[in-house]
Enzyme design. Structure first.
Site, PDB file in Angstrom:
ATOM      1  CB  CYS A 127      -0.900   0.050   1.228  1.00 43.26           C
ATOM      2  SG  CYS A 127      -1.691  -1.486   1.686  1.00 43.26           S
ATOM      3  CG  HIS A 160      -0.630   3.633   4.531  1.00 42.70           C
ATOM      4  ND1 HIS A 160      -0.499   2.458   3.818  1.00 42.70           N
ATOM      5  CD2 HIS A 160       0.051   3.451   5.684  1.00 42.70           C
ATOM      6  CE1 HIS A 160       0.219   1.602   4.513  1.00 42.70           C
ATOM      7  NE2 HIS A 160       0.559   2.180   5.650  1.00 42.70           N
TER       8      HIS A 160
HETATM    9 CA    CA Z   1      -3.155  -2.085  -0.366  1.00 42.34          CA
END
Ligand code: CA
Length: 476
Positions: A85, A143
Protein backbone atom coordinates in the site's frame (compact mmCIF):
# COMPACT_ATOMS: atom_id res chain seq x y z
CA UNK A 1 -5.86 -26.16 -15.64
CA UNK A 2 -7.82 -23.83 -13.38
CA UNK A 3 -5.55 -20.99 -14.44
CA UNK A 4 -6.14 -21.79 -18.09
CA UNK A 5 -9.91 -21.76 -17.60
CA UNK A 6 -9.69 -18.45 -15.74
CA UNK A 7 -7.60 -17.02 -18.54
CA UNK A 8 -9.99 -18.19 -21.24
CA UNK A 9 -12.94 -16.82 -19.27
CA UNK A 10 -11.30 -13.43 -18.90
CA UNK A 11 -10.30 -13.29 -22.56
CA UNK A 12 -13.81 -14.22 -23.60
CA UNK A 13 -15.38 -11.61 -21.36
CA UNK A 14 -12.98 -8.92 -22.55
CA UNK A 15 -13.77 -9.71 -26.18
CA UNK A 16 -17.49 -9.68 -25.45
CA UNK A 17 -17.07 -6.45 -23.59
CA UNK A 18 -15.07 -4.80 -26.38
CA UNK A 19 -17.67 -5.50 -29.00
CA UNK A 20 -20.33 -4.20 -26.66
CA UNK A 21 -18.61 -0.95 -25.83
CA UNK A 22 -17.49 -0.20 -29.35
CA UNK A 23 -21.07 -0.52 -30.50
CA UNK A 24 -21.94 2.47 -28.28
CA UNK A 25 -20.05 5.05 -30.18
CA UNK A 26 -19.69 7.71 -27.55
CA UNK A 27 -16.40 9.03 -28.86
CA UNK A 28 -16.15 12.63 -29.84
CA UNK A 29 -13.17 14.80 -30.65
CA UNK A 30 -10.91 15.72 -27.75
CA UNK A 31 -12.31 18.48 -25.57
CA UNK A 32 -12.26 22.06 -26.61
CA UNK A 33 -13.88 23.14 -23.38
CA UNK A 34 -12.13 25.99 -21.68
CA UNK A 35 -12.85 24.77 -18.18
CA UNK A 36 -10.36 22.43 -16.61
CA UNK A 37 -11.68 18.92 -16.04
CA UNK A 38 -12.35 17.54 -12.60
CA UNK A 39 -10.65 14.35 -11.61
CA UNK A 40 -11.83 11.59 -9.30
CA UNK A 41 -9.50 8.75 -8.41
CA UNK A 42 -11.23 5.84 -6.74
CA UNK A 43 -8.60 3.60 -5.25
CA UNK A 44 -9.59 0.30 -3.71
CA UNK A 45 -7.26 -1.36 -1.24
CA UNK A 46 -5.96 -4.88 -1.84
CA UNK A 47 -8.58 -5.66 -4.50
CA UNK A 48 -7.68 -8.66 -6.67
CA UNK A 49 -7.12 -8.32 -10.41
CA UNK A 50 -10.01 -10.65 -11.20
CA UNK A 51 -12.45 -9.27 -8.62
CA UNK A 52 -14.29 -6.81 -10.86
CA UNK A 53 -16.80 -7.65 -13.54
CA UNK A 54 -14.73 -5.99 -16.24
CA UNK A 55 -11.90 -8.42 -15.52
CA UNK A 56 -14.16 -11.44 -15.55
CA UNK A 57 -15.41 -11.74 -11.99
CA UNK A 58 -18.67 -13.66 -11.77
CA UNK A 59 -19.28 -14.37 -8.08
CA UNK A 60 -19.10 -10.70 -6.99
CA UNK A 61 -21.23 -8.47 -9.21
CA UNK A 62 -19.67 -5.00 -9.57
CA UNK A 63 -22.19 -3.28 -11.86
CA UNK A 64 -21.15 0.23 -10.83
CA UNK A 65 -17.40 -0.23 -11.13
CA UNK A 66 -18.22 -1.80 -14.50
CA UNK A 67 -20.06 1.39 -15.48
CA UNK A 68 -16.68 3.14 -15.51
CA UNK A 69 -15.38 0.42 -17.79
CA UNK A 70 -18.39 0.66 -20.09
CA UNK A 71 -18.30 4.45 -20.21
CA UNK A 72 -14.56 4.45 -20.76
CA UNK A 73 -11.55 2.25 -21.15
CA UNK A 74 -10.42 -0.93 -19.44
CA UNK A 75 -6.65 -1.04 -19.14
CA UNK A 76 -5.81 -4.74 -19.00
CA UNK A 77 -2.16 -4.05 -18.24
CA UNK A 78 -2.51 -1.46 -15.48
CA UNK A 79 0.32 -1.37 -12.97
CA UNK A 80 0.95 0.32 -9.68
CA UNK A 81 4.46 1.27 -8.62
CA UNK A 82 4.70 -1.16 -5.74
CA UNK A 83 3.07 -4.29 -4.47
CA UNK A 84 2.07 -2.99 -1.03
CA UNK A 85 0.00 0.00 0.00
CA UNK A 86 2.19 2.83 1.28
CA UNK A 87 4.86 2.99 -1.43
CA UNK A 88 2.23 2.46 -4.14
CA UNK A 89 0.24 5.43 -2.87
CA UNK A 90 3.41 7.53 -2.58
CA UNK A 91 4.09 6.86 -6.26
CA UNK A 92 0.55 7.72 -7.31
CA UNK A 93 0.30 10.91 -5.25
CA UNK A 94 3.64 12.30 -6.48
CA UNK A 95 3.55 10.95 -10.03
CA UNK A 96 7.08 9.68 -9.50
CA UNK A 97 8.60 6.33 -8.71
CA UNK A 98 8.74 6.51 -4.93
CA UNK A 99 12.10 4.74 -4.84
CA UNK A 100 13.52 8.02 -6.16
CA UNK A 101 12.82 9.65 -2.80
CA UNK A 102 13.17 6.74 -0.42
CA UNK A 103 9.52 5.82 0.25
CA UNK A 104 10.06 2.12 -0.27
CA UNK A 105 8.45 0.63 2.81
CA UNK A 106 5.05 0.67 4.41
CA UNK A 107 5.55 3.41 6.98
CA UNK A 108 5.18 2.67 10.68
CA UNK A 109 2.39 4.55 12.44
CA UNK A 110 4.44 7.27 14.11
CA UNK A 111 2.26 10.32 14.73
CA UNK A 112 5.17 12.38 16.07
CA UNK A 113 7.83 11.63 13.50
CA UNK A 114 7.87 14.08 10.59
CA UNK A 115 10.32 11.92 8.67
CA UNK A 116 8.11 8.82 8.71
CA UNK A 117 6.13 9.52 5.56
CA UNK A 118 6.12 11.45 2.34
CA UNK A 119 9.17 13.74 2.05
CA UNK A 120 8.28 17.43 1.88
CA UNK A 121 10.58 17.76 -1.12
CA UNK A 122 7.94 16.03 -3.29
CA UNK A 123 4.80 17.73 -4.57
CA UNK A 124 1.55 15.83 -4.11
CA UNK A 125 -1.00 15.96 -6.89
CA UNK A 126 -3.13 18.18 -4.66
CA UNK A 127 -0.24 20.62 -4.17
CA UNK A 128 0.34 20.78 -7.92
CA UNK A 129 -3.33 21.24 -8.79
CA UNK A 130 -3.68 23.99 -6.20
CA UNK A 131 -1.46 26.09 -8.47
CA UNK A 132 -4.15 25.96 -11.14
CA UNK A 133 -6.99 26.69 -8.74
CA UNK A 134 -8.29 23.21 -8.00
CA UNK A 135 -10.03 22.21 -4.79
CA UNK A 136 -8.77 18.84 -3.55
CA UNK A 137 -10.27 16.37 -1.15
CA UNK A 138 -9.21 12.98 0.14
CA UNK A 139 -11.74 10.65 1.64
CA UNK A 140 -10.52 7.42 3.23
CA UNK A 141 -7.06 6.05 3.77
CA UNK A 142 -4.01 8.32 3.79
CA UNK A 143 -1.04 6.12 4.80
CA UNK A 144 1.58 8.67 3.74
CA UNK A 145 2.67 9.73 7.22
CA UNK A 146 0.80 10.24 10.49
CA UNK A 147 2.75 13.26 11.73
CA UNK A 148 0.80 16.50 11.58
CA UNK A 149 3.29 17.88 9.04
CA UNK A 150 2.10 15.20 6.63
CA UNK A 151 -1.60 15.57 7.38
CA UNK A 152 -3.48 15.83 4.06
CA UNK A 153 -4.41 19.45 4.81
CA UNK A 154 -0.67 20.16 5.06
CA UNK A 155 -0.01 18.34 1.79
CA UNK A 156 -2.20 20.34 -0.54
CA UNK A 157 -5.65 18.97 0.23
CA UNK A 158 -8.50 21.28 1.22
CA UNK A 159 -10.64 18.55 2.73
CA UNK A 160 -9.95 15.31 4.57
CA UNK A 161 -12.34 12.72 5.89
CA UNK A 162 -10.55 9.54 6.82
CA UNK A 163 -7.77 7.87 8.76
CA UNK A 164 -4.03 8.41 8.76
CA UNK A 165 -2.81 4.80 8.98
CA UNK A 166 -2.70 1.84 6.64
CA UNK A 167 -6.01 0.23 7.52
CA UNK A 168 -9.04 0.63 9.72
CA UNK A 169 -11.81 -1.09 11.58
CA UNK A 170 -15.13 -0.70 9.82
CA UNK A 171 -17.76 -0.55 12.54
CA UNK A 172 -18.26 2.57 14.68
CA UNK A 173 -18.30 0.56 17.93
CA UNK A 174 -14.75 -0.68 17.27
CA UNK A 175 -13.34 2.83 16.96
CA UNK A 176 -12.50 3.74 20.53
CA UNK A 177 -9.38 5.91 20.40
CA UNK A 178 -10.54 9.47 20.00
CA UNK A 179 -7.18 11.09 19.30
CA UNK A 180 -5.36 9.77 16.22
CA UNK A 181 -2.12 11.23 17.55
CA UNK A 182 -2.30 9.19 20.74
CA UNK A 183 -2.33 5.85 18.92
CA UNK A 184 1.07 4.30 19.42
CA UNK A 185 1.31 1.79 16.62
CA UNK A 186 -0.36 0.49 13.47
CA UNK A 187 -2.66 -1.81 15.46
CA UNK A 188 -3.99 1.03 17.57
CA UNK A 189 -4.34 3.27 14.54
CA UNK A 190 -7.06 0.94 13.24
CA UNK A 191 -9.25 1.97 16.19
CA UNK A 192 -8.98 5.73 15.98
CA UNK A 193 -11.93 8.00 15.35
CA UNK A 194 -12.22 9.29 11.85
CA UNK A 195 -10.72 12.71 11.22
CA UNK A 196 -12.81 15.33 9.46
CA UNK A 197 -10.08 17.75 8.54
CA UNK A 198 -8.40 18.05 11.98
CA UNK A 199 -11.42 17.14 14.09
CA UNK A 200 -11.97 13.59 15.37
CA UNK A 201 -15.56 12.55 14.80
CA UNK A 202 -17.63 9.56 15.81
CA UNK A 203 -18.92 7.77 12.77
CA UNK A 204 -22.36 6.19 12.74
CA UNK A 205 -22.29 3.88 9.75
CA UNK A 206 -20.22 1.07 8.27
CA UNK A 207 -17.02 2.88 7.28
CA UNK A 208 -17.25 2.28 3.53
CA UNK A 209 -20.73 3.83 3.54
CA UNK A 210 -19.44 6.82 5.48
CA UNK A 211 -16.77 7.38 2.84
CA UNK A 212 -19.27 7.06 -0.01
CA UNK A 213 -21.62 9.61 1.61
CA UNK A 214 -18.77 12.05 2.08
CA UNK A 215 -17.68 11.64 -1.53
CA UNK A 216 -21.15 12.54 -2.75
CA UNK A 217 -21.18 15.63 -0.50
CA UNK A 218 -17.69 16.66 -1.56
CA UNK A 219 -18.73 16.67 -5.22
CA UNK A 220 -21.82 18.70 -4.42
CA UNK A 221 -19.81 21.23 -2.40
CA UNK A 222 -16.88 21.53 -4.80
CA UNK A 223 -18.55 21.78 -8.17
CA UNK A 224 -18.07 25.50 -8.69
CA UNK A 225 -14.32 25.16 -9.18
CA UNK A 226 -12.34 22.33 -10.79
CA UNK A 227 -11.81 19.63 -8.20
CA UNK A 228 -9.69 16.58 -7.44
CA UNK A 229 -11.28 13.91 -5.31
CA UNK A 230 -9.11 11.05 -4.08
CA UNK A 231 -11.65 8.52 -2.86
CA UNK A 232 -9.31 6.18 -1.08
CA UNK A 233 -11.38 3.29 0.24
CA UNK A 234 -9.57 1.12 2.78
CA UNK A 235 -11.81 -1.74 1.62
CA UNK A 236 -11.41 -4.60 0.94
CA UNK A 237 -8.22 -4.50 3.06
CA UNK A 238 -8.36 -6.53 6.26
CA UNK A 239 -9.86 -6.69 8.86
CA UNK A 240 -12.57 -8.63 7.06
CA UNK A 241 -15.67 -6.88 8.37
CA UNK A 242 -18.91 -6.36 6.51
CA UNK A 243 -22.41 -5.34 7.46
CA UNK A 244 -25.44 -7.58 7.06
CA UNK A 245 -26.75 -5.39 4.25
CA UNK A 246 -23.86 -6.52 2.05
CA UNK A 247 -23.30 -10.00 3.49
CA UNK A 248 -26.81 -11.07 2.62
CA UNK A 249 -26.11 -10.41 -1.05
CA UNK A 250 -23.85 -13.47 -1.05
CA UNK A 251 -25.80 -16.42 0.37
CA UNK A 252 -23.82 -18.85 -1.76
CA UNK A 253 -20.36 -17.76 -0.70
CA UNK A 254 -18.57 -18.89 2.43
CA UNK A 255 -15.74 -17.89 4.72
CA UNK A 256 -13.35 -15.13 3.78
CA UNK A 257 -14.66 -14.88 0.25
CA UNK A 258 -18.15 -14.10 1.51
CA UNK A 259 -17.03 -11.23 3.73
CA UNK A 260 -14.63 -10.00 1.08
CA UNK A 261 -17.40 -10.05 -1.52
CA UNK A 262 -19.62 -8.03 0.79
CA UNK A 263 -16.85 -5.46 1.28
CA UNK A 264 -16.30 -5.16 -2.47
CA UNK A 265 -20.03 -4.83 -2.99
CA UNK A 266 -20.12 -1.91 -0.55
CA UNK A 267 -17.37 -0.20 -2.53
CA UNK A 268 -19.33 -0.86 -5.70
CA UNK A 269 -22.42 0.81 -4.23
CA UNK A 270 -20.26 3.82 -3.35
CA UNK A 271 -18.89 4.02 -6.88
CA UNK A 272 -22.49 4.01 -8.11
CA UNK A 273 -23.37 6.89 -5.80
CA UNK A 274 -20.42 8.91 -7.09
CA UNK A 275 -21.30 8.26 -10.74
CA UNK A 276 -24.96 9.08 -10.10
CA UNK A 277 -23.94 12.34 -8.48
CA UNK A 278 -21.80 13.29 -11.47
CA UNK A 279 -24.72 12.59 -13.79
CA UNK A 280 -27.19 14.43 -11.60
CA UNK A 281 -25.02 17.55 -11.47
CA UNK A 282 -24.23 17.26 -15.16
CA UNK A 283 -20.53 16.93 -14.43
CA UNK A 284 -19.85 13.60 -16.07
CA UNK A 285 -18.51 15.03 -19.32
CA UNK A 286 -16.15 17.28 -17.45
CA UNK A 287 -14.85 14.74 -14.97
CA UNK A 288 -12.25 12.05 -15.44
CA UNK A 289 -12.84 9.06 -13.22
CA UNK A 290 -10.08 6.53 -12.60
CA UNK A 291 -10.70 3.29 -10.78
CA UNK A 292 -7.86 1.05 -9.62
CA UNK A 293 -6.50 -0.95 -6.73
CA UNK A 294 -3.33 0.12 -4.89
CA UNK A 295 -1.77 -3.32 -5.26
CA UNK A 296 -2.69 -6.90 -6.04
CA UNK A 297 -4.98 -8.99 -3.87
CA UNK A 298 -3.44 -10.82 -0.88
CA UNK A 299 -5.45 -13.90 -1.81
CA UNK A 300 -4.72 -15.95 1.30
CA UNK A 301 -5.44 -13.08 3.68
CA UNK A 302 -8.63 -11.49 2.39
CA UNK A 303 -10.04 -14.06 -0.03
CA UNK A 304 -9.29 -11.97 -3.12
CA UNK A 305 -8.56 -13.46 -6.54
CA UNK A 306 -5.89 -12.32 -8.96
CA UNK A 307 -7.19 -14.64 -11.66
CA UNK A 308 -4.52 -15.87 -14.04
CA UNK A 309 -1.76 -13.74 -12.52
CA UNK A 310 1.05 -15.29 -10.53
CA UNK A 311 1.64 -14.17 -6.97
CA UNK A 312 -0.21 -11.75 -4.77
CA UNK A 313 0.22 -8.57 -2.77
CA UNK A 314 3.88 -7.87 -2.00
CA UNK A 315 5.09 -10.08 -4.85
CA UNK A 316 7.18 -8.97 -7.83
CA UNK A 317 5.14 -11.24 -10.07
CA UNK A 318 2.13 -9.80 -11.86
CA UNK A 319 -0.32 -10.62 -9.07
CA UNK A 320 1.58 -8.20 -6.85
CA UNK A 321 1.17 -4.99 -8.77
CA UNK A 322 -0.96 -5.47 -11.88
CA UNK A 323 -4.39 -4.29 -10.86
CA UNK A 324 -7.94 -3.66 -12.05
CA UNK A 325 -7.67 -0.34 -13.88
CA UNK A 326 -10.36 1.58 -15.76
CA UNK A 327 -10.93 5.21 -16.68
CA UNK A 328 -13.91 7.13 -17.99
CA UNK A 329 -14.25 10.63 -19.33
CA UNK A 330 -17.56 10.70 -21.06
CA UNK A 331 -17.53 12.26 -24.48
CA UNK A 332 -13.79 12.72 -24.37
CA UNK A 333 -12.21 9.30 -24.50
CA UNK A 334 -13.05 6.50 -26.80
CA UNK A 335 -14.62 3.55 -24.97
CA UNK A 336 -12.79 0.30 -25.41
CA UNK A 337 -10.02 -1.92 -24.16
CA UNK A 338 -6.41 -0.82 -23.96
CA UNK A 339 -3.68 -3.44 -23.76
CA UNK A 340 -0.42 -1.49 -23.63
CA UNK A 341 1.04 -1.17 -20.12
CA UNK A 342 -0.14 1.86 -18.18
CA UNK A 343 0.78 2.94 -14.67
CA UNK A 344 -0.80 4.57 -11.66
CA UNK A 345 1.88 7.21 -12.31
CA UNK A 346 -0.03 8.26 -15.42
CA UNK A 347 -2.94 9.67 -13.43
CA UNK A 348 -0.85 12.60 -12.19
CA UNK A 349 0.71 13.21 -15.59
CA UNK A 350 -2.67 13.10 -17.32
CA UNK A 351 -4.42 15.65 -15.12
CA UNK A 352 -1.31 17.84 -14.95
CA UNK A 353 -1.30 18.01 -18.75
CA UNK A 354 -5.05 18.64 -19.03
CA UNK A 355 -5.06 21.35 -16.36
CA UNK A 356 -1.75 22.85 -17.51
CA UNK A 357 -0.43 22.59 -13.97
CA UNK A 358 3.25 23.52 -13.67
CA UNK A 359 5.70 20.71 -12.88
CA UNK A 360 9.05 21.39 -11.25
CA UNK A 361 11.90 20.66 -13.63
CA UNK A 362 13.93 19.11 -10.86
CA UNK A 363 11.11 16.68 -10.12
CA UNK A 364 10.11 15.31 -13.52
CA UNK A 365 7.10 13.05 -13.62
CA UNK A 366 7.50 9.37 -14.45
CA UNK A 367 4.03 9.06 -15.95
CA UNK A 368 2.50 10.02 -19.27
CA UNK A 369 -0.68 11.79 -20.31
CA UNK A 370 -2.81 8.80 -21.28
CA UNK A 371 -5.55 10.60 -23.19
CA UNK A 372 -3.85 10.74 -26.62
CA UNK A 373 -2.94 7.05 -26.33
CA UNK A 374 -6.41 5.97 -25.27
CA UNK A 375 -7.88 7.96 -28.14
CA UNK A 376 -5.25 6.66 -30.57
CA UNK A 377 -4.31 10.19 -31.60
CA UNK A 378 -0.75 9.46 -30.53
CA UNK A 379 1.21 6.50 -31.85
CA UNK A 380 3.43 4.32 -29.73
CA UNK A 381 2.81 3.50 -26.13
CA UNK A 382 2.87 5.34 -22.84
CA UNK A 383 5.81 3.40 -21.36
CA UNK A 384 8.87 1.74 -22.80
CA UNK A 385 9.37 -0.02 -19.50
CA UNK A 386 7.55 -0.71 -16.26
CA UNK A 387 9.89 -0.97 -13.28
CA UNK A 388 9.75 -2.29 -9.76
CA UNK A 389 12.37 -2.57 -7.06
CA UNK A 390 11.91 -4.09 -3.63
CA UNK A 391 14.87 -2.96 -1.59
CA UNK A 392 14.41 -5.21 1.43
CA UNK A 393 13.73 -8.33 -0.61
CA UNK A 394 16.53 -7.42 -3.04
CA UNK A 395 14.23 -7.87 -6.01
CA UNK A 396 14.16 -6.00 -9.28
CA UNK A 397 11.72 -6.49 -12.09
CA UNK A 398 11.28 -4.80 -15.42
CA UNK A 399 8.70 -5.22 -18.14
CA UNK A 400 9.78 -4.26 -21.66
CA UNK A 401 7.16 -4.94 -24.33
CA UNK A 402 5.94 -8.42 -23.46
CA UNK A 403 9.13 -9.53 -21.82
CA UNK A 404 9.44 -9.44 -18.08
CA UNK A 405 12.64 -9.99 -16.19
CA UNK A 406 12.66 -10.83 -12.48
CA UNK A 407 16.00 -10.53 -10.70
CA UNK A 408 16.44 -12.06 -7.28
CA UNK A 409 19.37 -10.16 -5.81
CA UNK A 410 19.80 -12.64 -2.96
CA UNK A 411 20.37 -15.63 -5.23
CA UNK A 412 21.37 -13.72 -8.41
CA UNK A 413 18.79 -15.81 -10.22
CA UNK A 414 17.21 -14.17 -13.27
CA UNK A 415 13.86 -15.24 -14.69
CA UNK A 416 12.46 -14.16 -18.01
CA UNK A 417 8.83 -14.51 -19.03
CA UNK A 418 6.89 -13.66 -22.14
CA UNK A 419 3.63 -12.27 -20.80
CA UNK A 420 1.94 -12.44 -24.18
CA UNK A 421 1.89 -16.24 -24.20
CA UNK A 422 2.39 -16.75 -20.52
CA UNK A 423 0.43 -14.27 -18.43
CA UNK A 424 0.87 -16.55 -15.41
CA UNK A 425 4.70 -16.39 -15.56
CA UNK A 426 4.99 -20.17 -15.57
CA UNK A 427 7.78 -20.72 -18.12
CA UNK A 428 11.14 -19.19 -17.35
CA UNK A 429 12.76 -18.63 -20.74
CA UNK A 430 15.92 -16.91 -19.47
CA UNK A 431 18.21 -19.67 -20.74
CA UNK A 432 16.82 -19.41 -24.25
CA UNK A 433 17.16 -15.64 -24.51
CA UNK A 434 20.41 -14.57 -22.83
CA UNK A 435 20.65 -11.37 -24.92
CA UNK A 436 17.24 -10.20 -23.72
CA UNK A 437 18.19 -11.03 -20.15
CA UNK A 438 21.29 -8.89 -20.52
CA UNK A 439 19.45 -6.03 -22.22
CA UNK A 440 16.69 -5.90 -19.61
CA UNK A 441 19.21 -6.23 -16.78
CA UNK A 442 21.02 -3.18 -18.08
CA UNK A 443 17.81 -1.17 -18.39
CA UNK A 444 16.91 -2.11 -14.84
CA UNK A 445 20.35 -1.13 -13.58
CA UNK A 446 20.20 2.18 -15.36
CA UNK A 447 16.86 2.95 -13.69
CA UNK A 448 18.19 1.81 -10.33
CA UNK A 449 21.10 4.24 -10.60
CA UNK A 450 18.59 7.10 -10.12
CA UNK A 451 17.11 5.67 -6.90
CA UNK A 452 18.06 6.12 -3.28
CA UNK A 453 17.90 3.74 -0.33
CA UNK A 454 14.76 3.80 1.85
CA UNK A 455 14.74 6.79 4.20
CA UNK A 456 12.67 5.26 7.00
CA UNK A 457 12.11 1.88 8.61
CA UNK A 458 8.91 0.05 7.77
CA UNK A 459 6.18 -2.05 9.34
CA UNK A 460 8.38 -5.09 8.88
CA UNK A 461 10.93 -3.62 11.28
CA UNK A 462 9.29 -4.76 14.47
CA UNK A 463 10.74 -4.93 17.99
CA UNK A 464 11.57 -8.56 17.21
CA UNK A 465 13.56 -7.39 14.20
CA UNK A 466 15.40 -4.81 16.30
CA UNK A 467 16.37 -7.41 18.91
CA UNK A 468 17.63 -9.74 16.21
CA UNK A 469 19.71 -6.94 14.71
CA UNK A 470 21.19 -6.08 18.11
CA UNK A 471 22.15 -9.72 18.70
CA UNK A 472 23.76 -9.85 15.28
CA UNK A 473 25.72 -6.63 15.88
CA UNK A 474 26.97 -7.93 19.25
CA UNK A 475 28.29 -11.09 17.62
CA UNK A 476 30.20 -9.08 15.05
CA1 CA B 1 -3.15 -2.09 -0.37
Amino acid sequence: MILAIKQITITFLLVAFTSQVFSNNLFKDPPTKKSKPNIIVIMADDLGYADVGFNGCTDIPTPNIDRIAKNGVVCTNGYTTYSVCGPSRAGFITGRYQQRFGFERNPQYRPHDPNMGLPKSEATLAETLKKVNYTSGIIGKWHLGADISNHPLNRGFDFFFGHLGGGHNYFPESLNIQDSYSAENENQSYKTWILKNHTPIQTKKYLTDEFSDEAVSFIENSQKKPFFLYLSYNAPHTPLQASEKYLKRFPNLQGKRKTYAAMVSAVDDGVGMVLDQLEKLNLDENTLVFFLSDNGGPETKNGSNNGPLRGMKSSVYEGGFRVPYAVQWKGNIQPGIYHEPVSSLDIYATIAALSKAPIKKKKPLDGTNLIPFLNATQKGKPHENIYLRKFDGKFHTIRNNNLKLVINGKTSKKELYNLKDDIGETKNIANKHPKDVERLSQLSQEWDSHLIDPIFLGLIHTKEWQKKLQRKNKKN
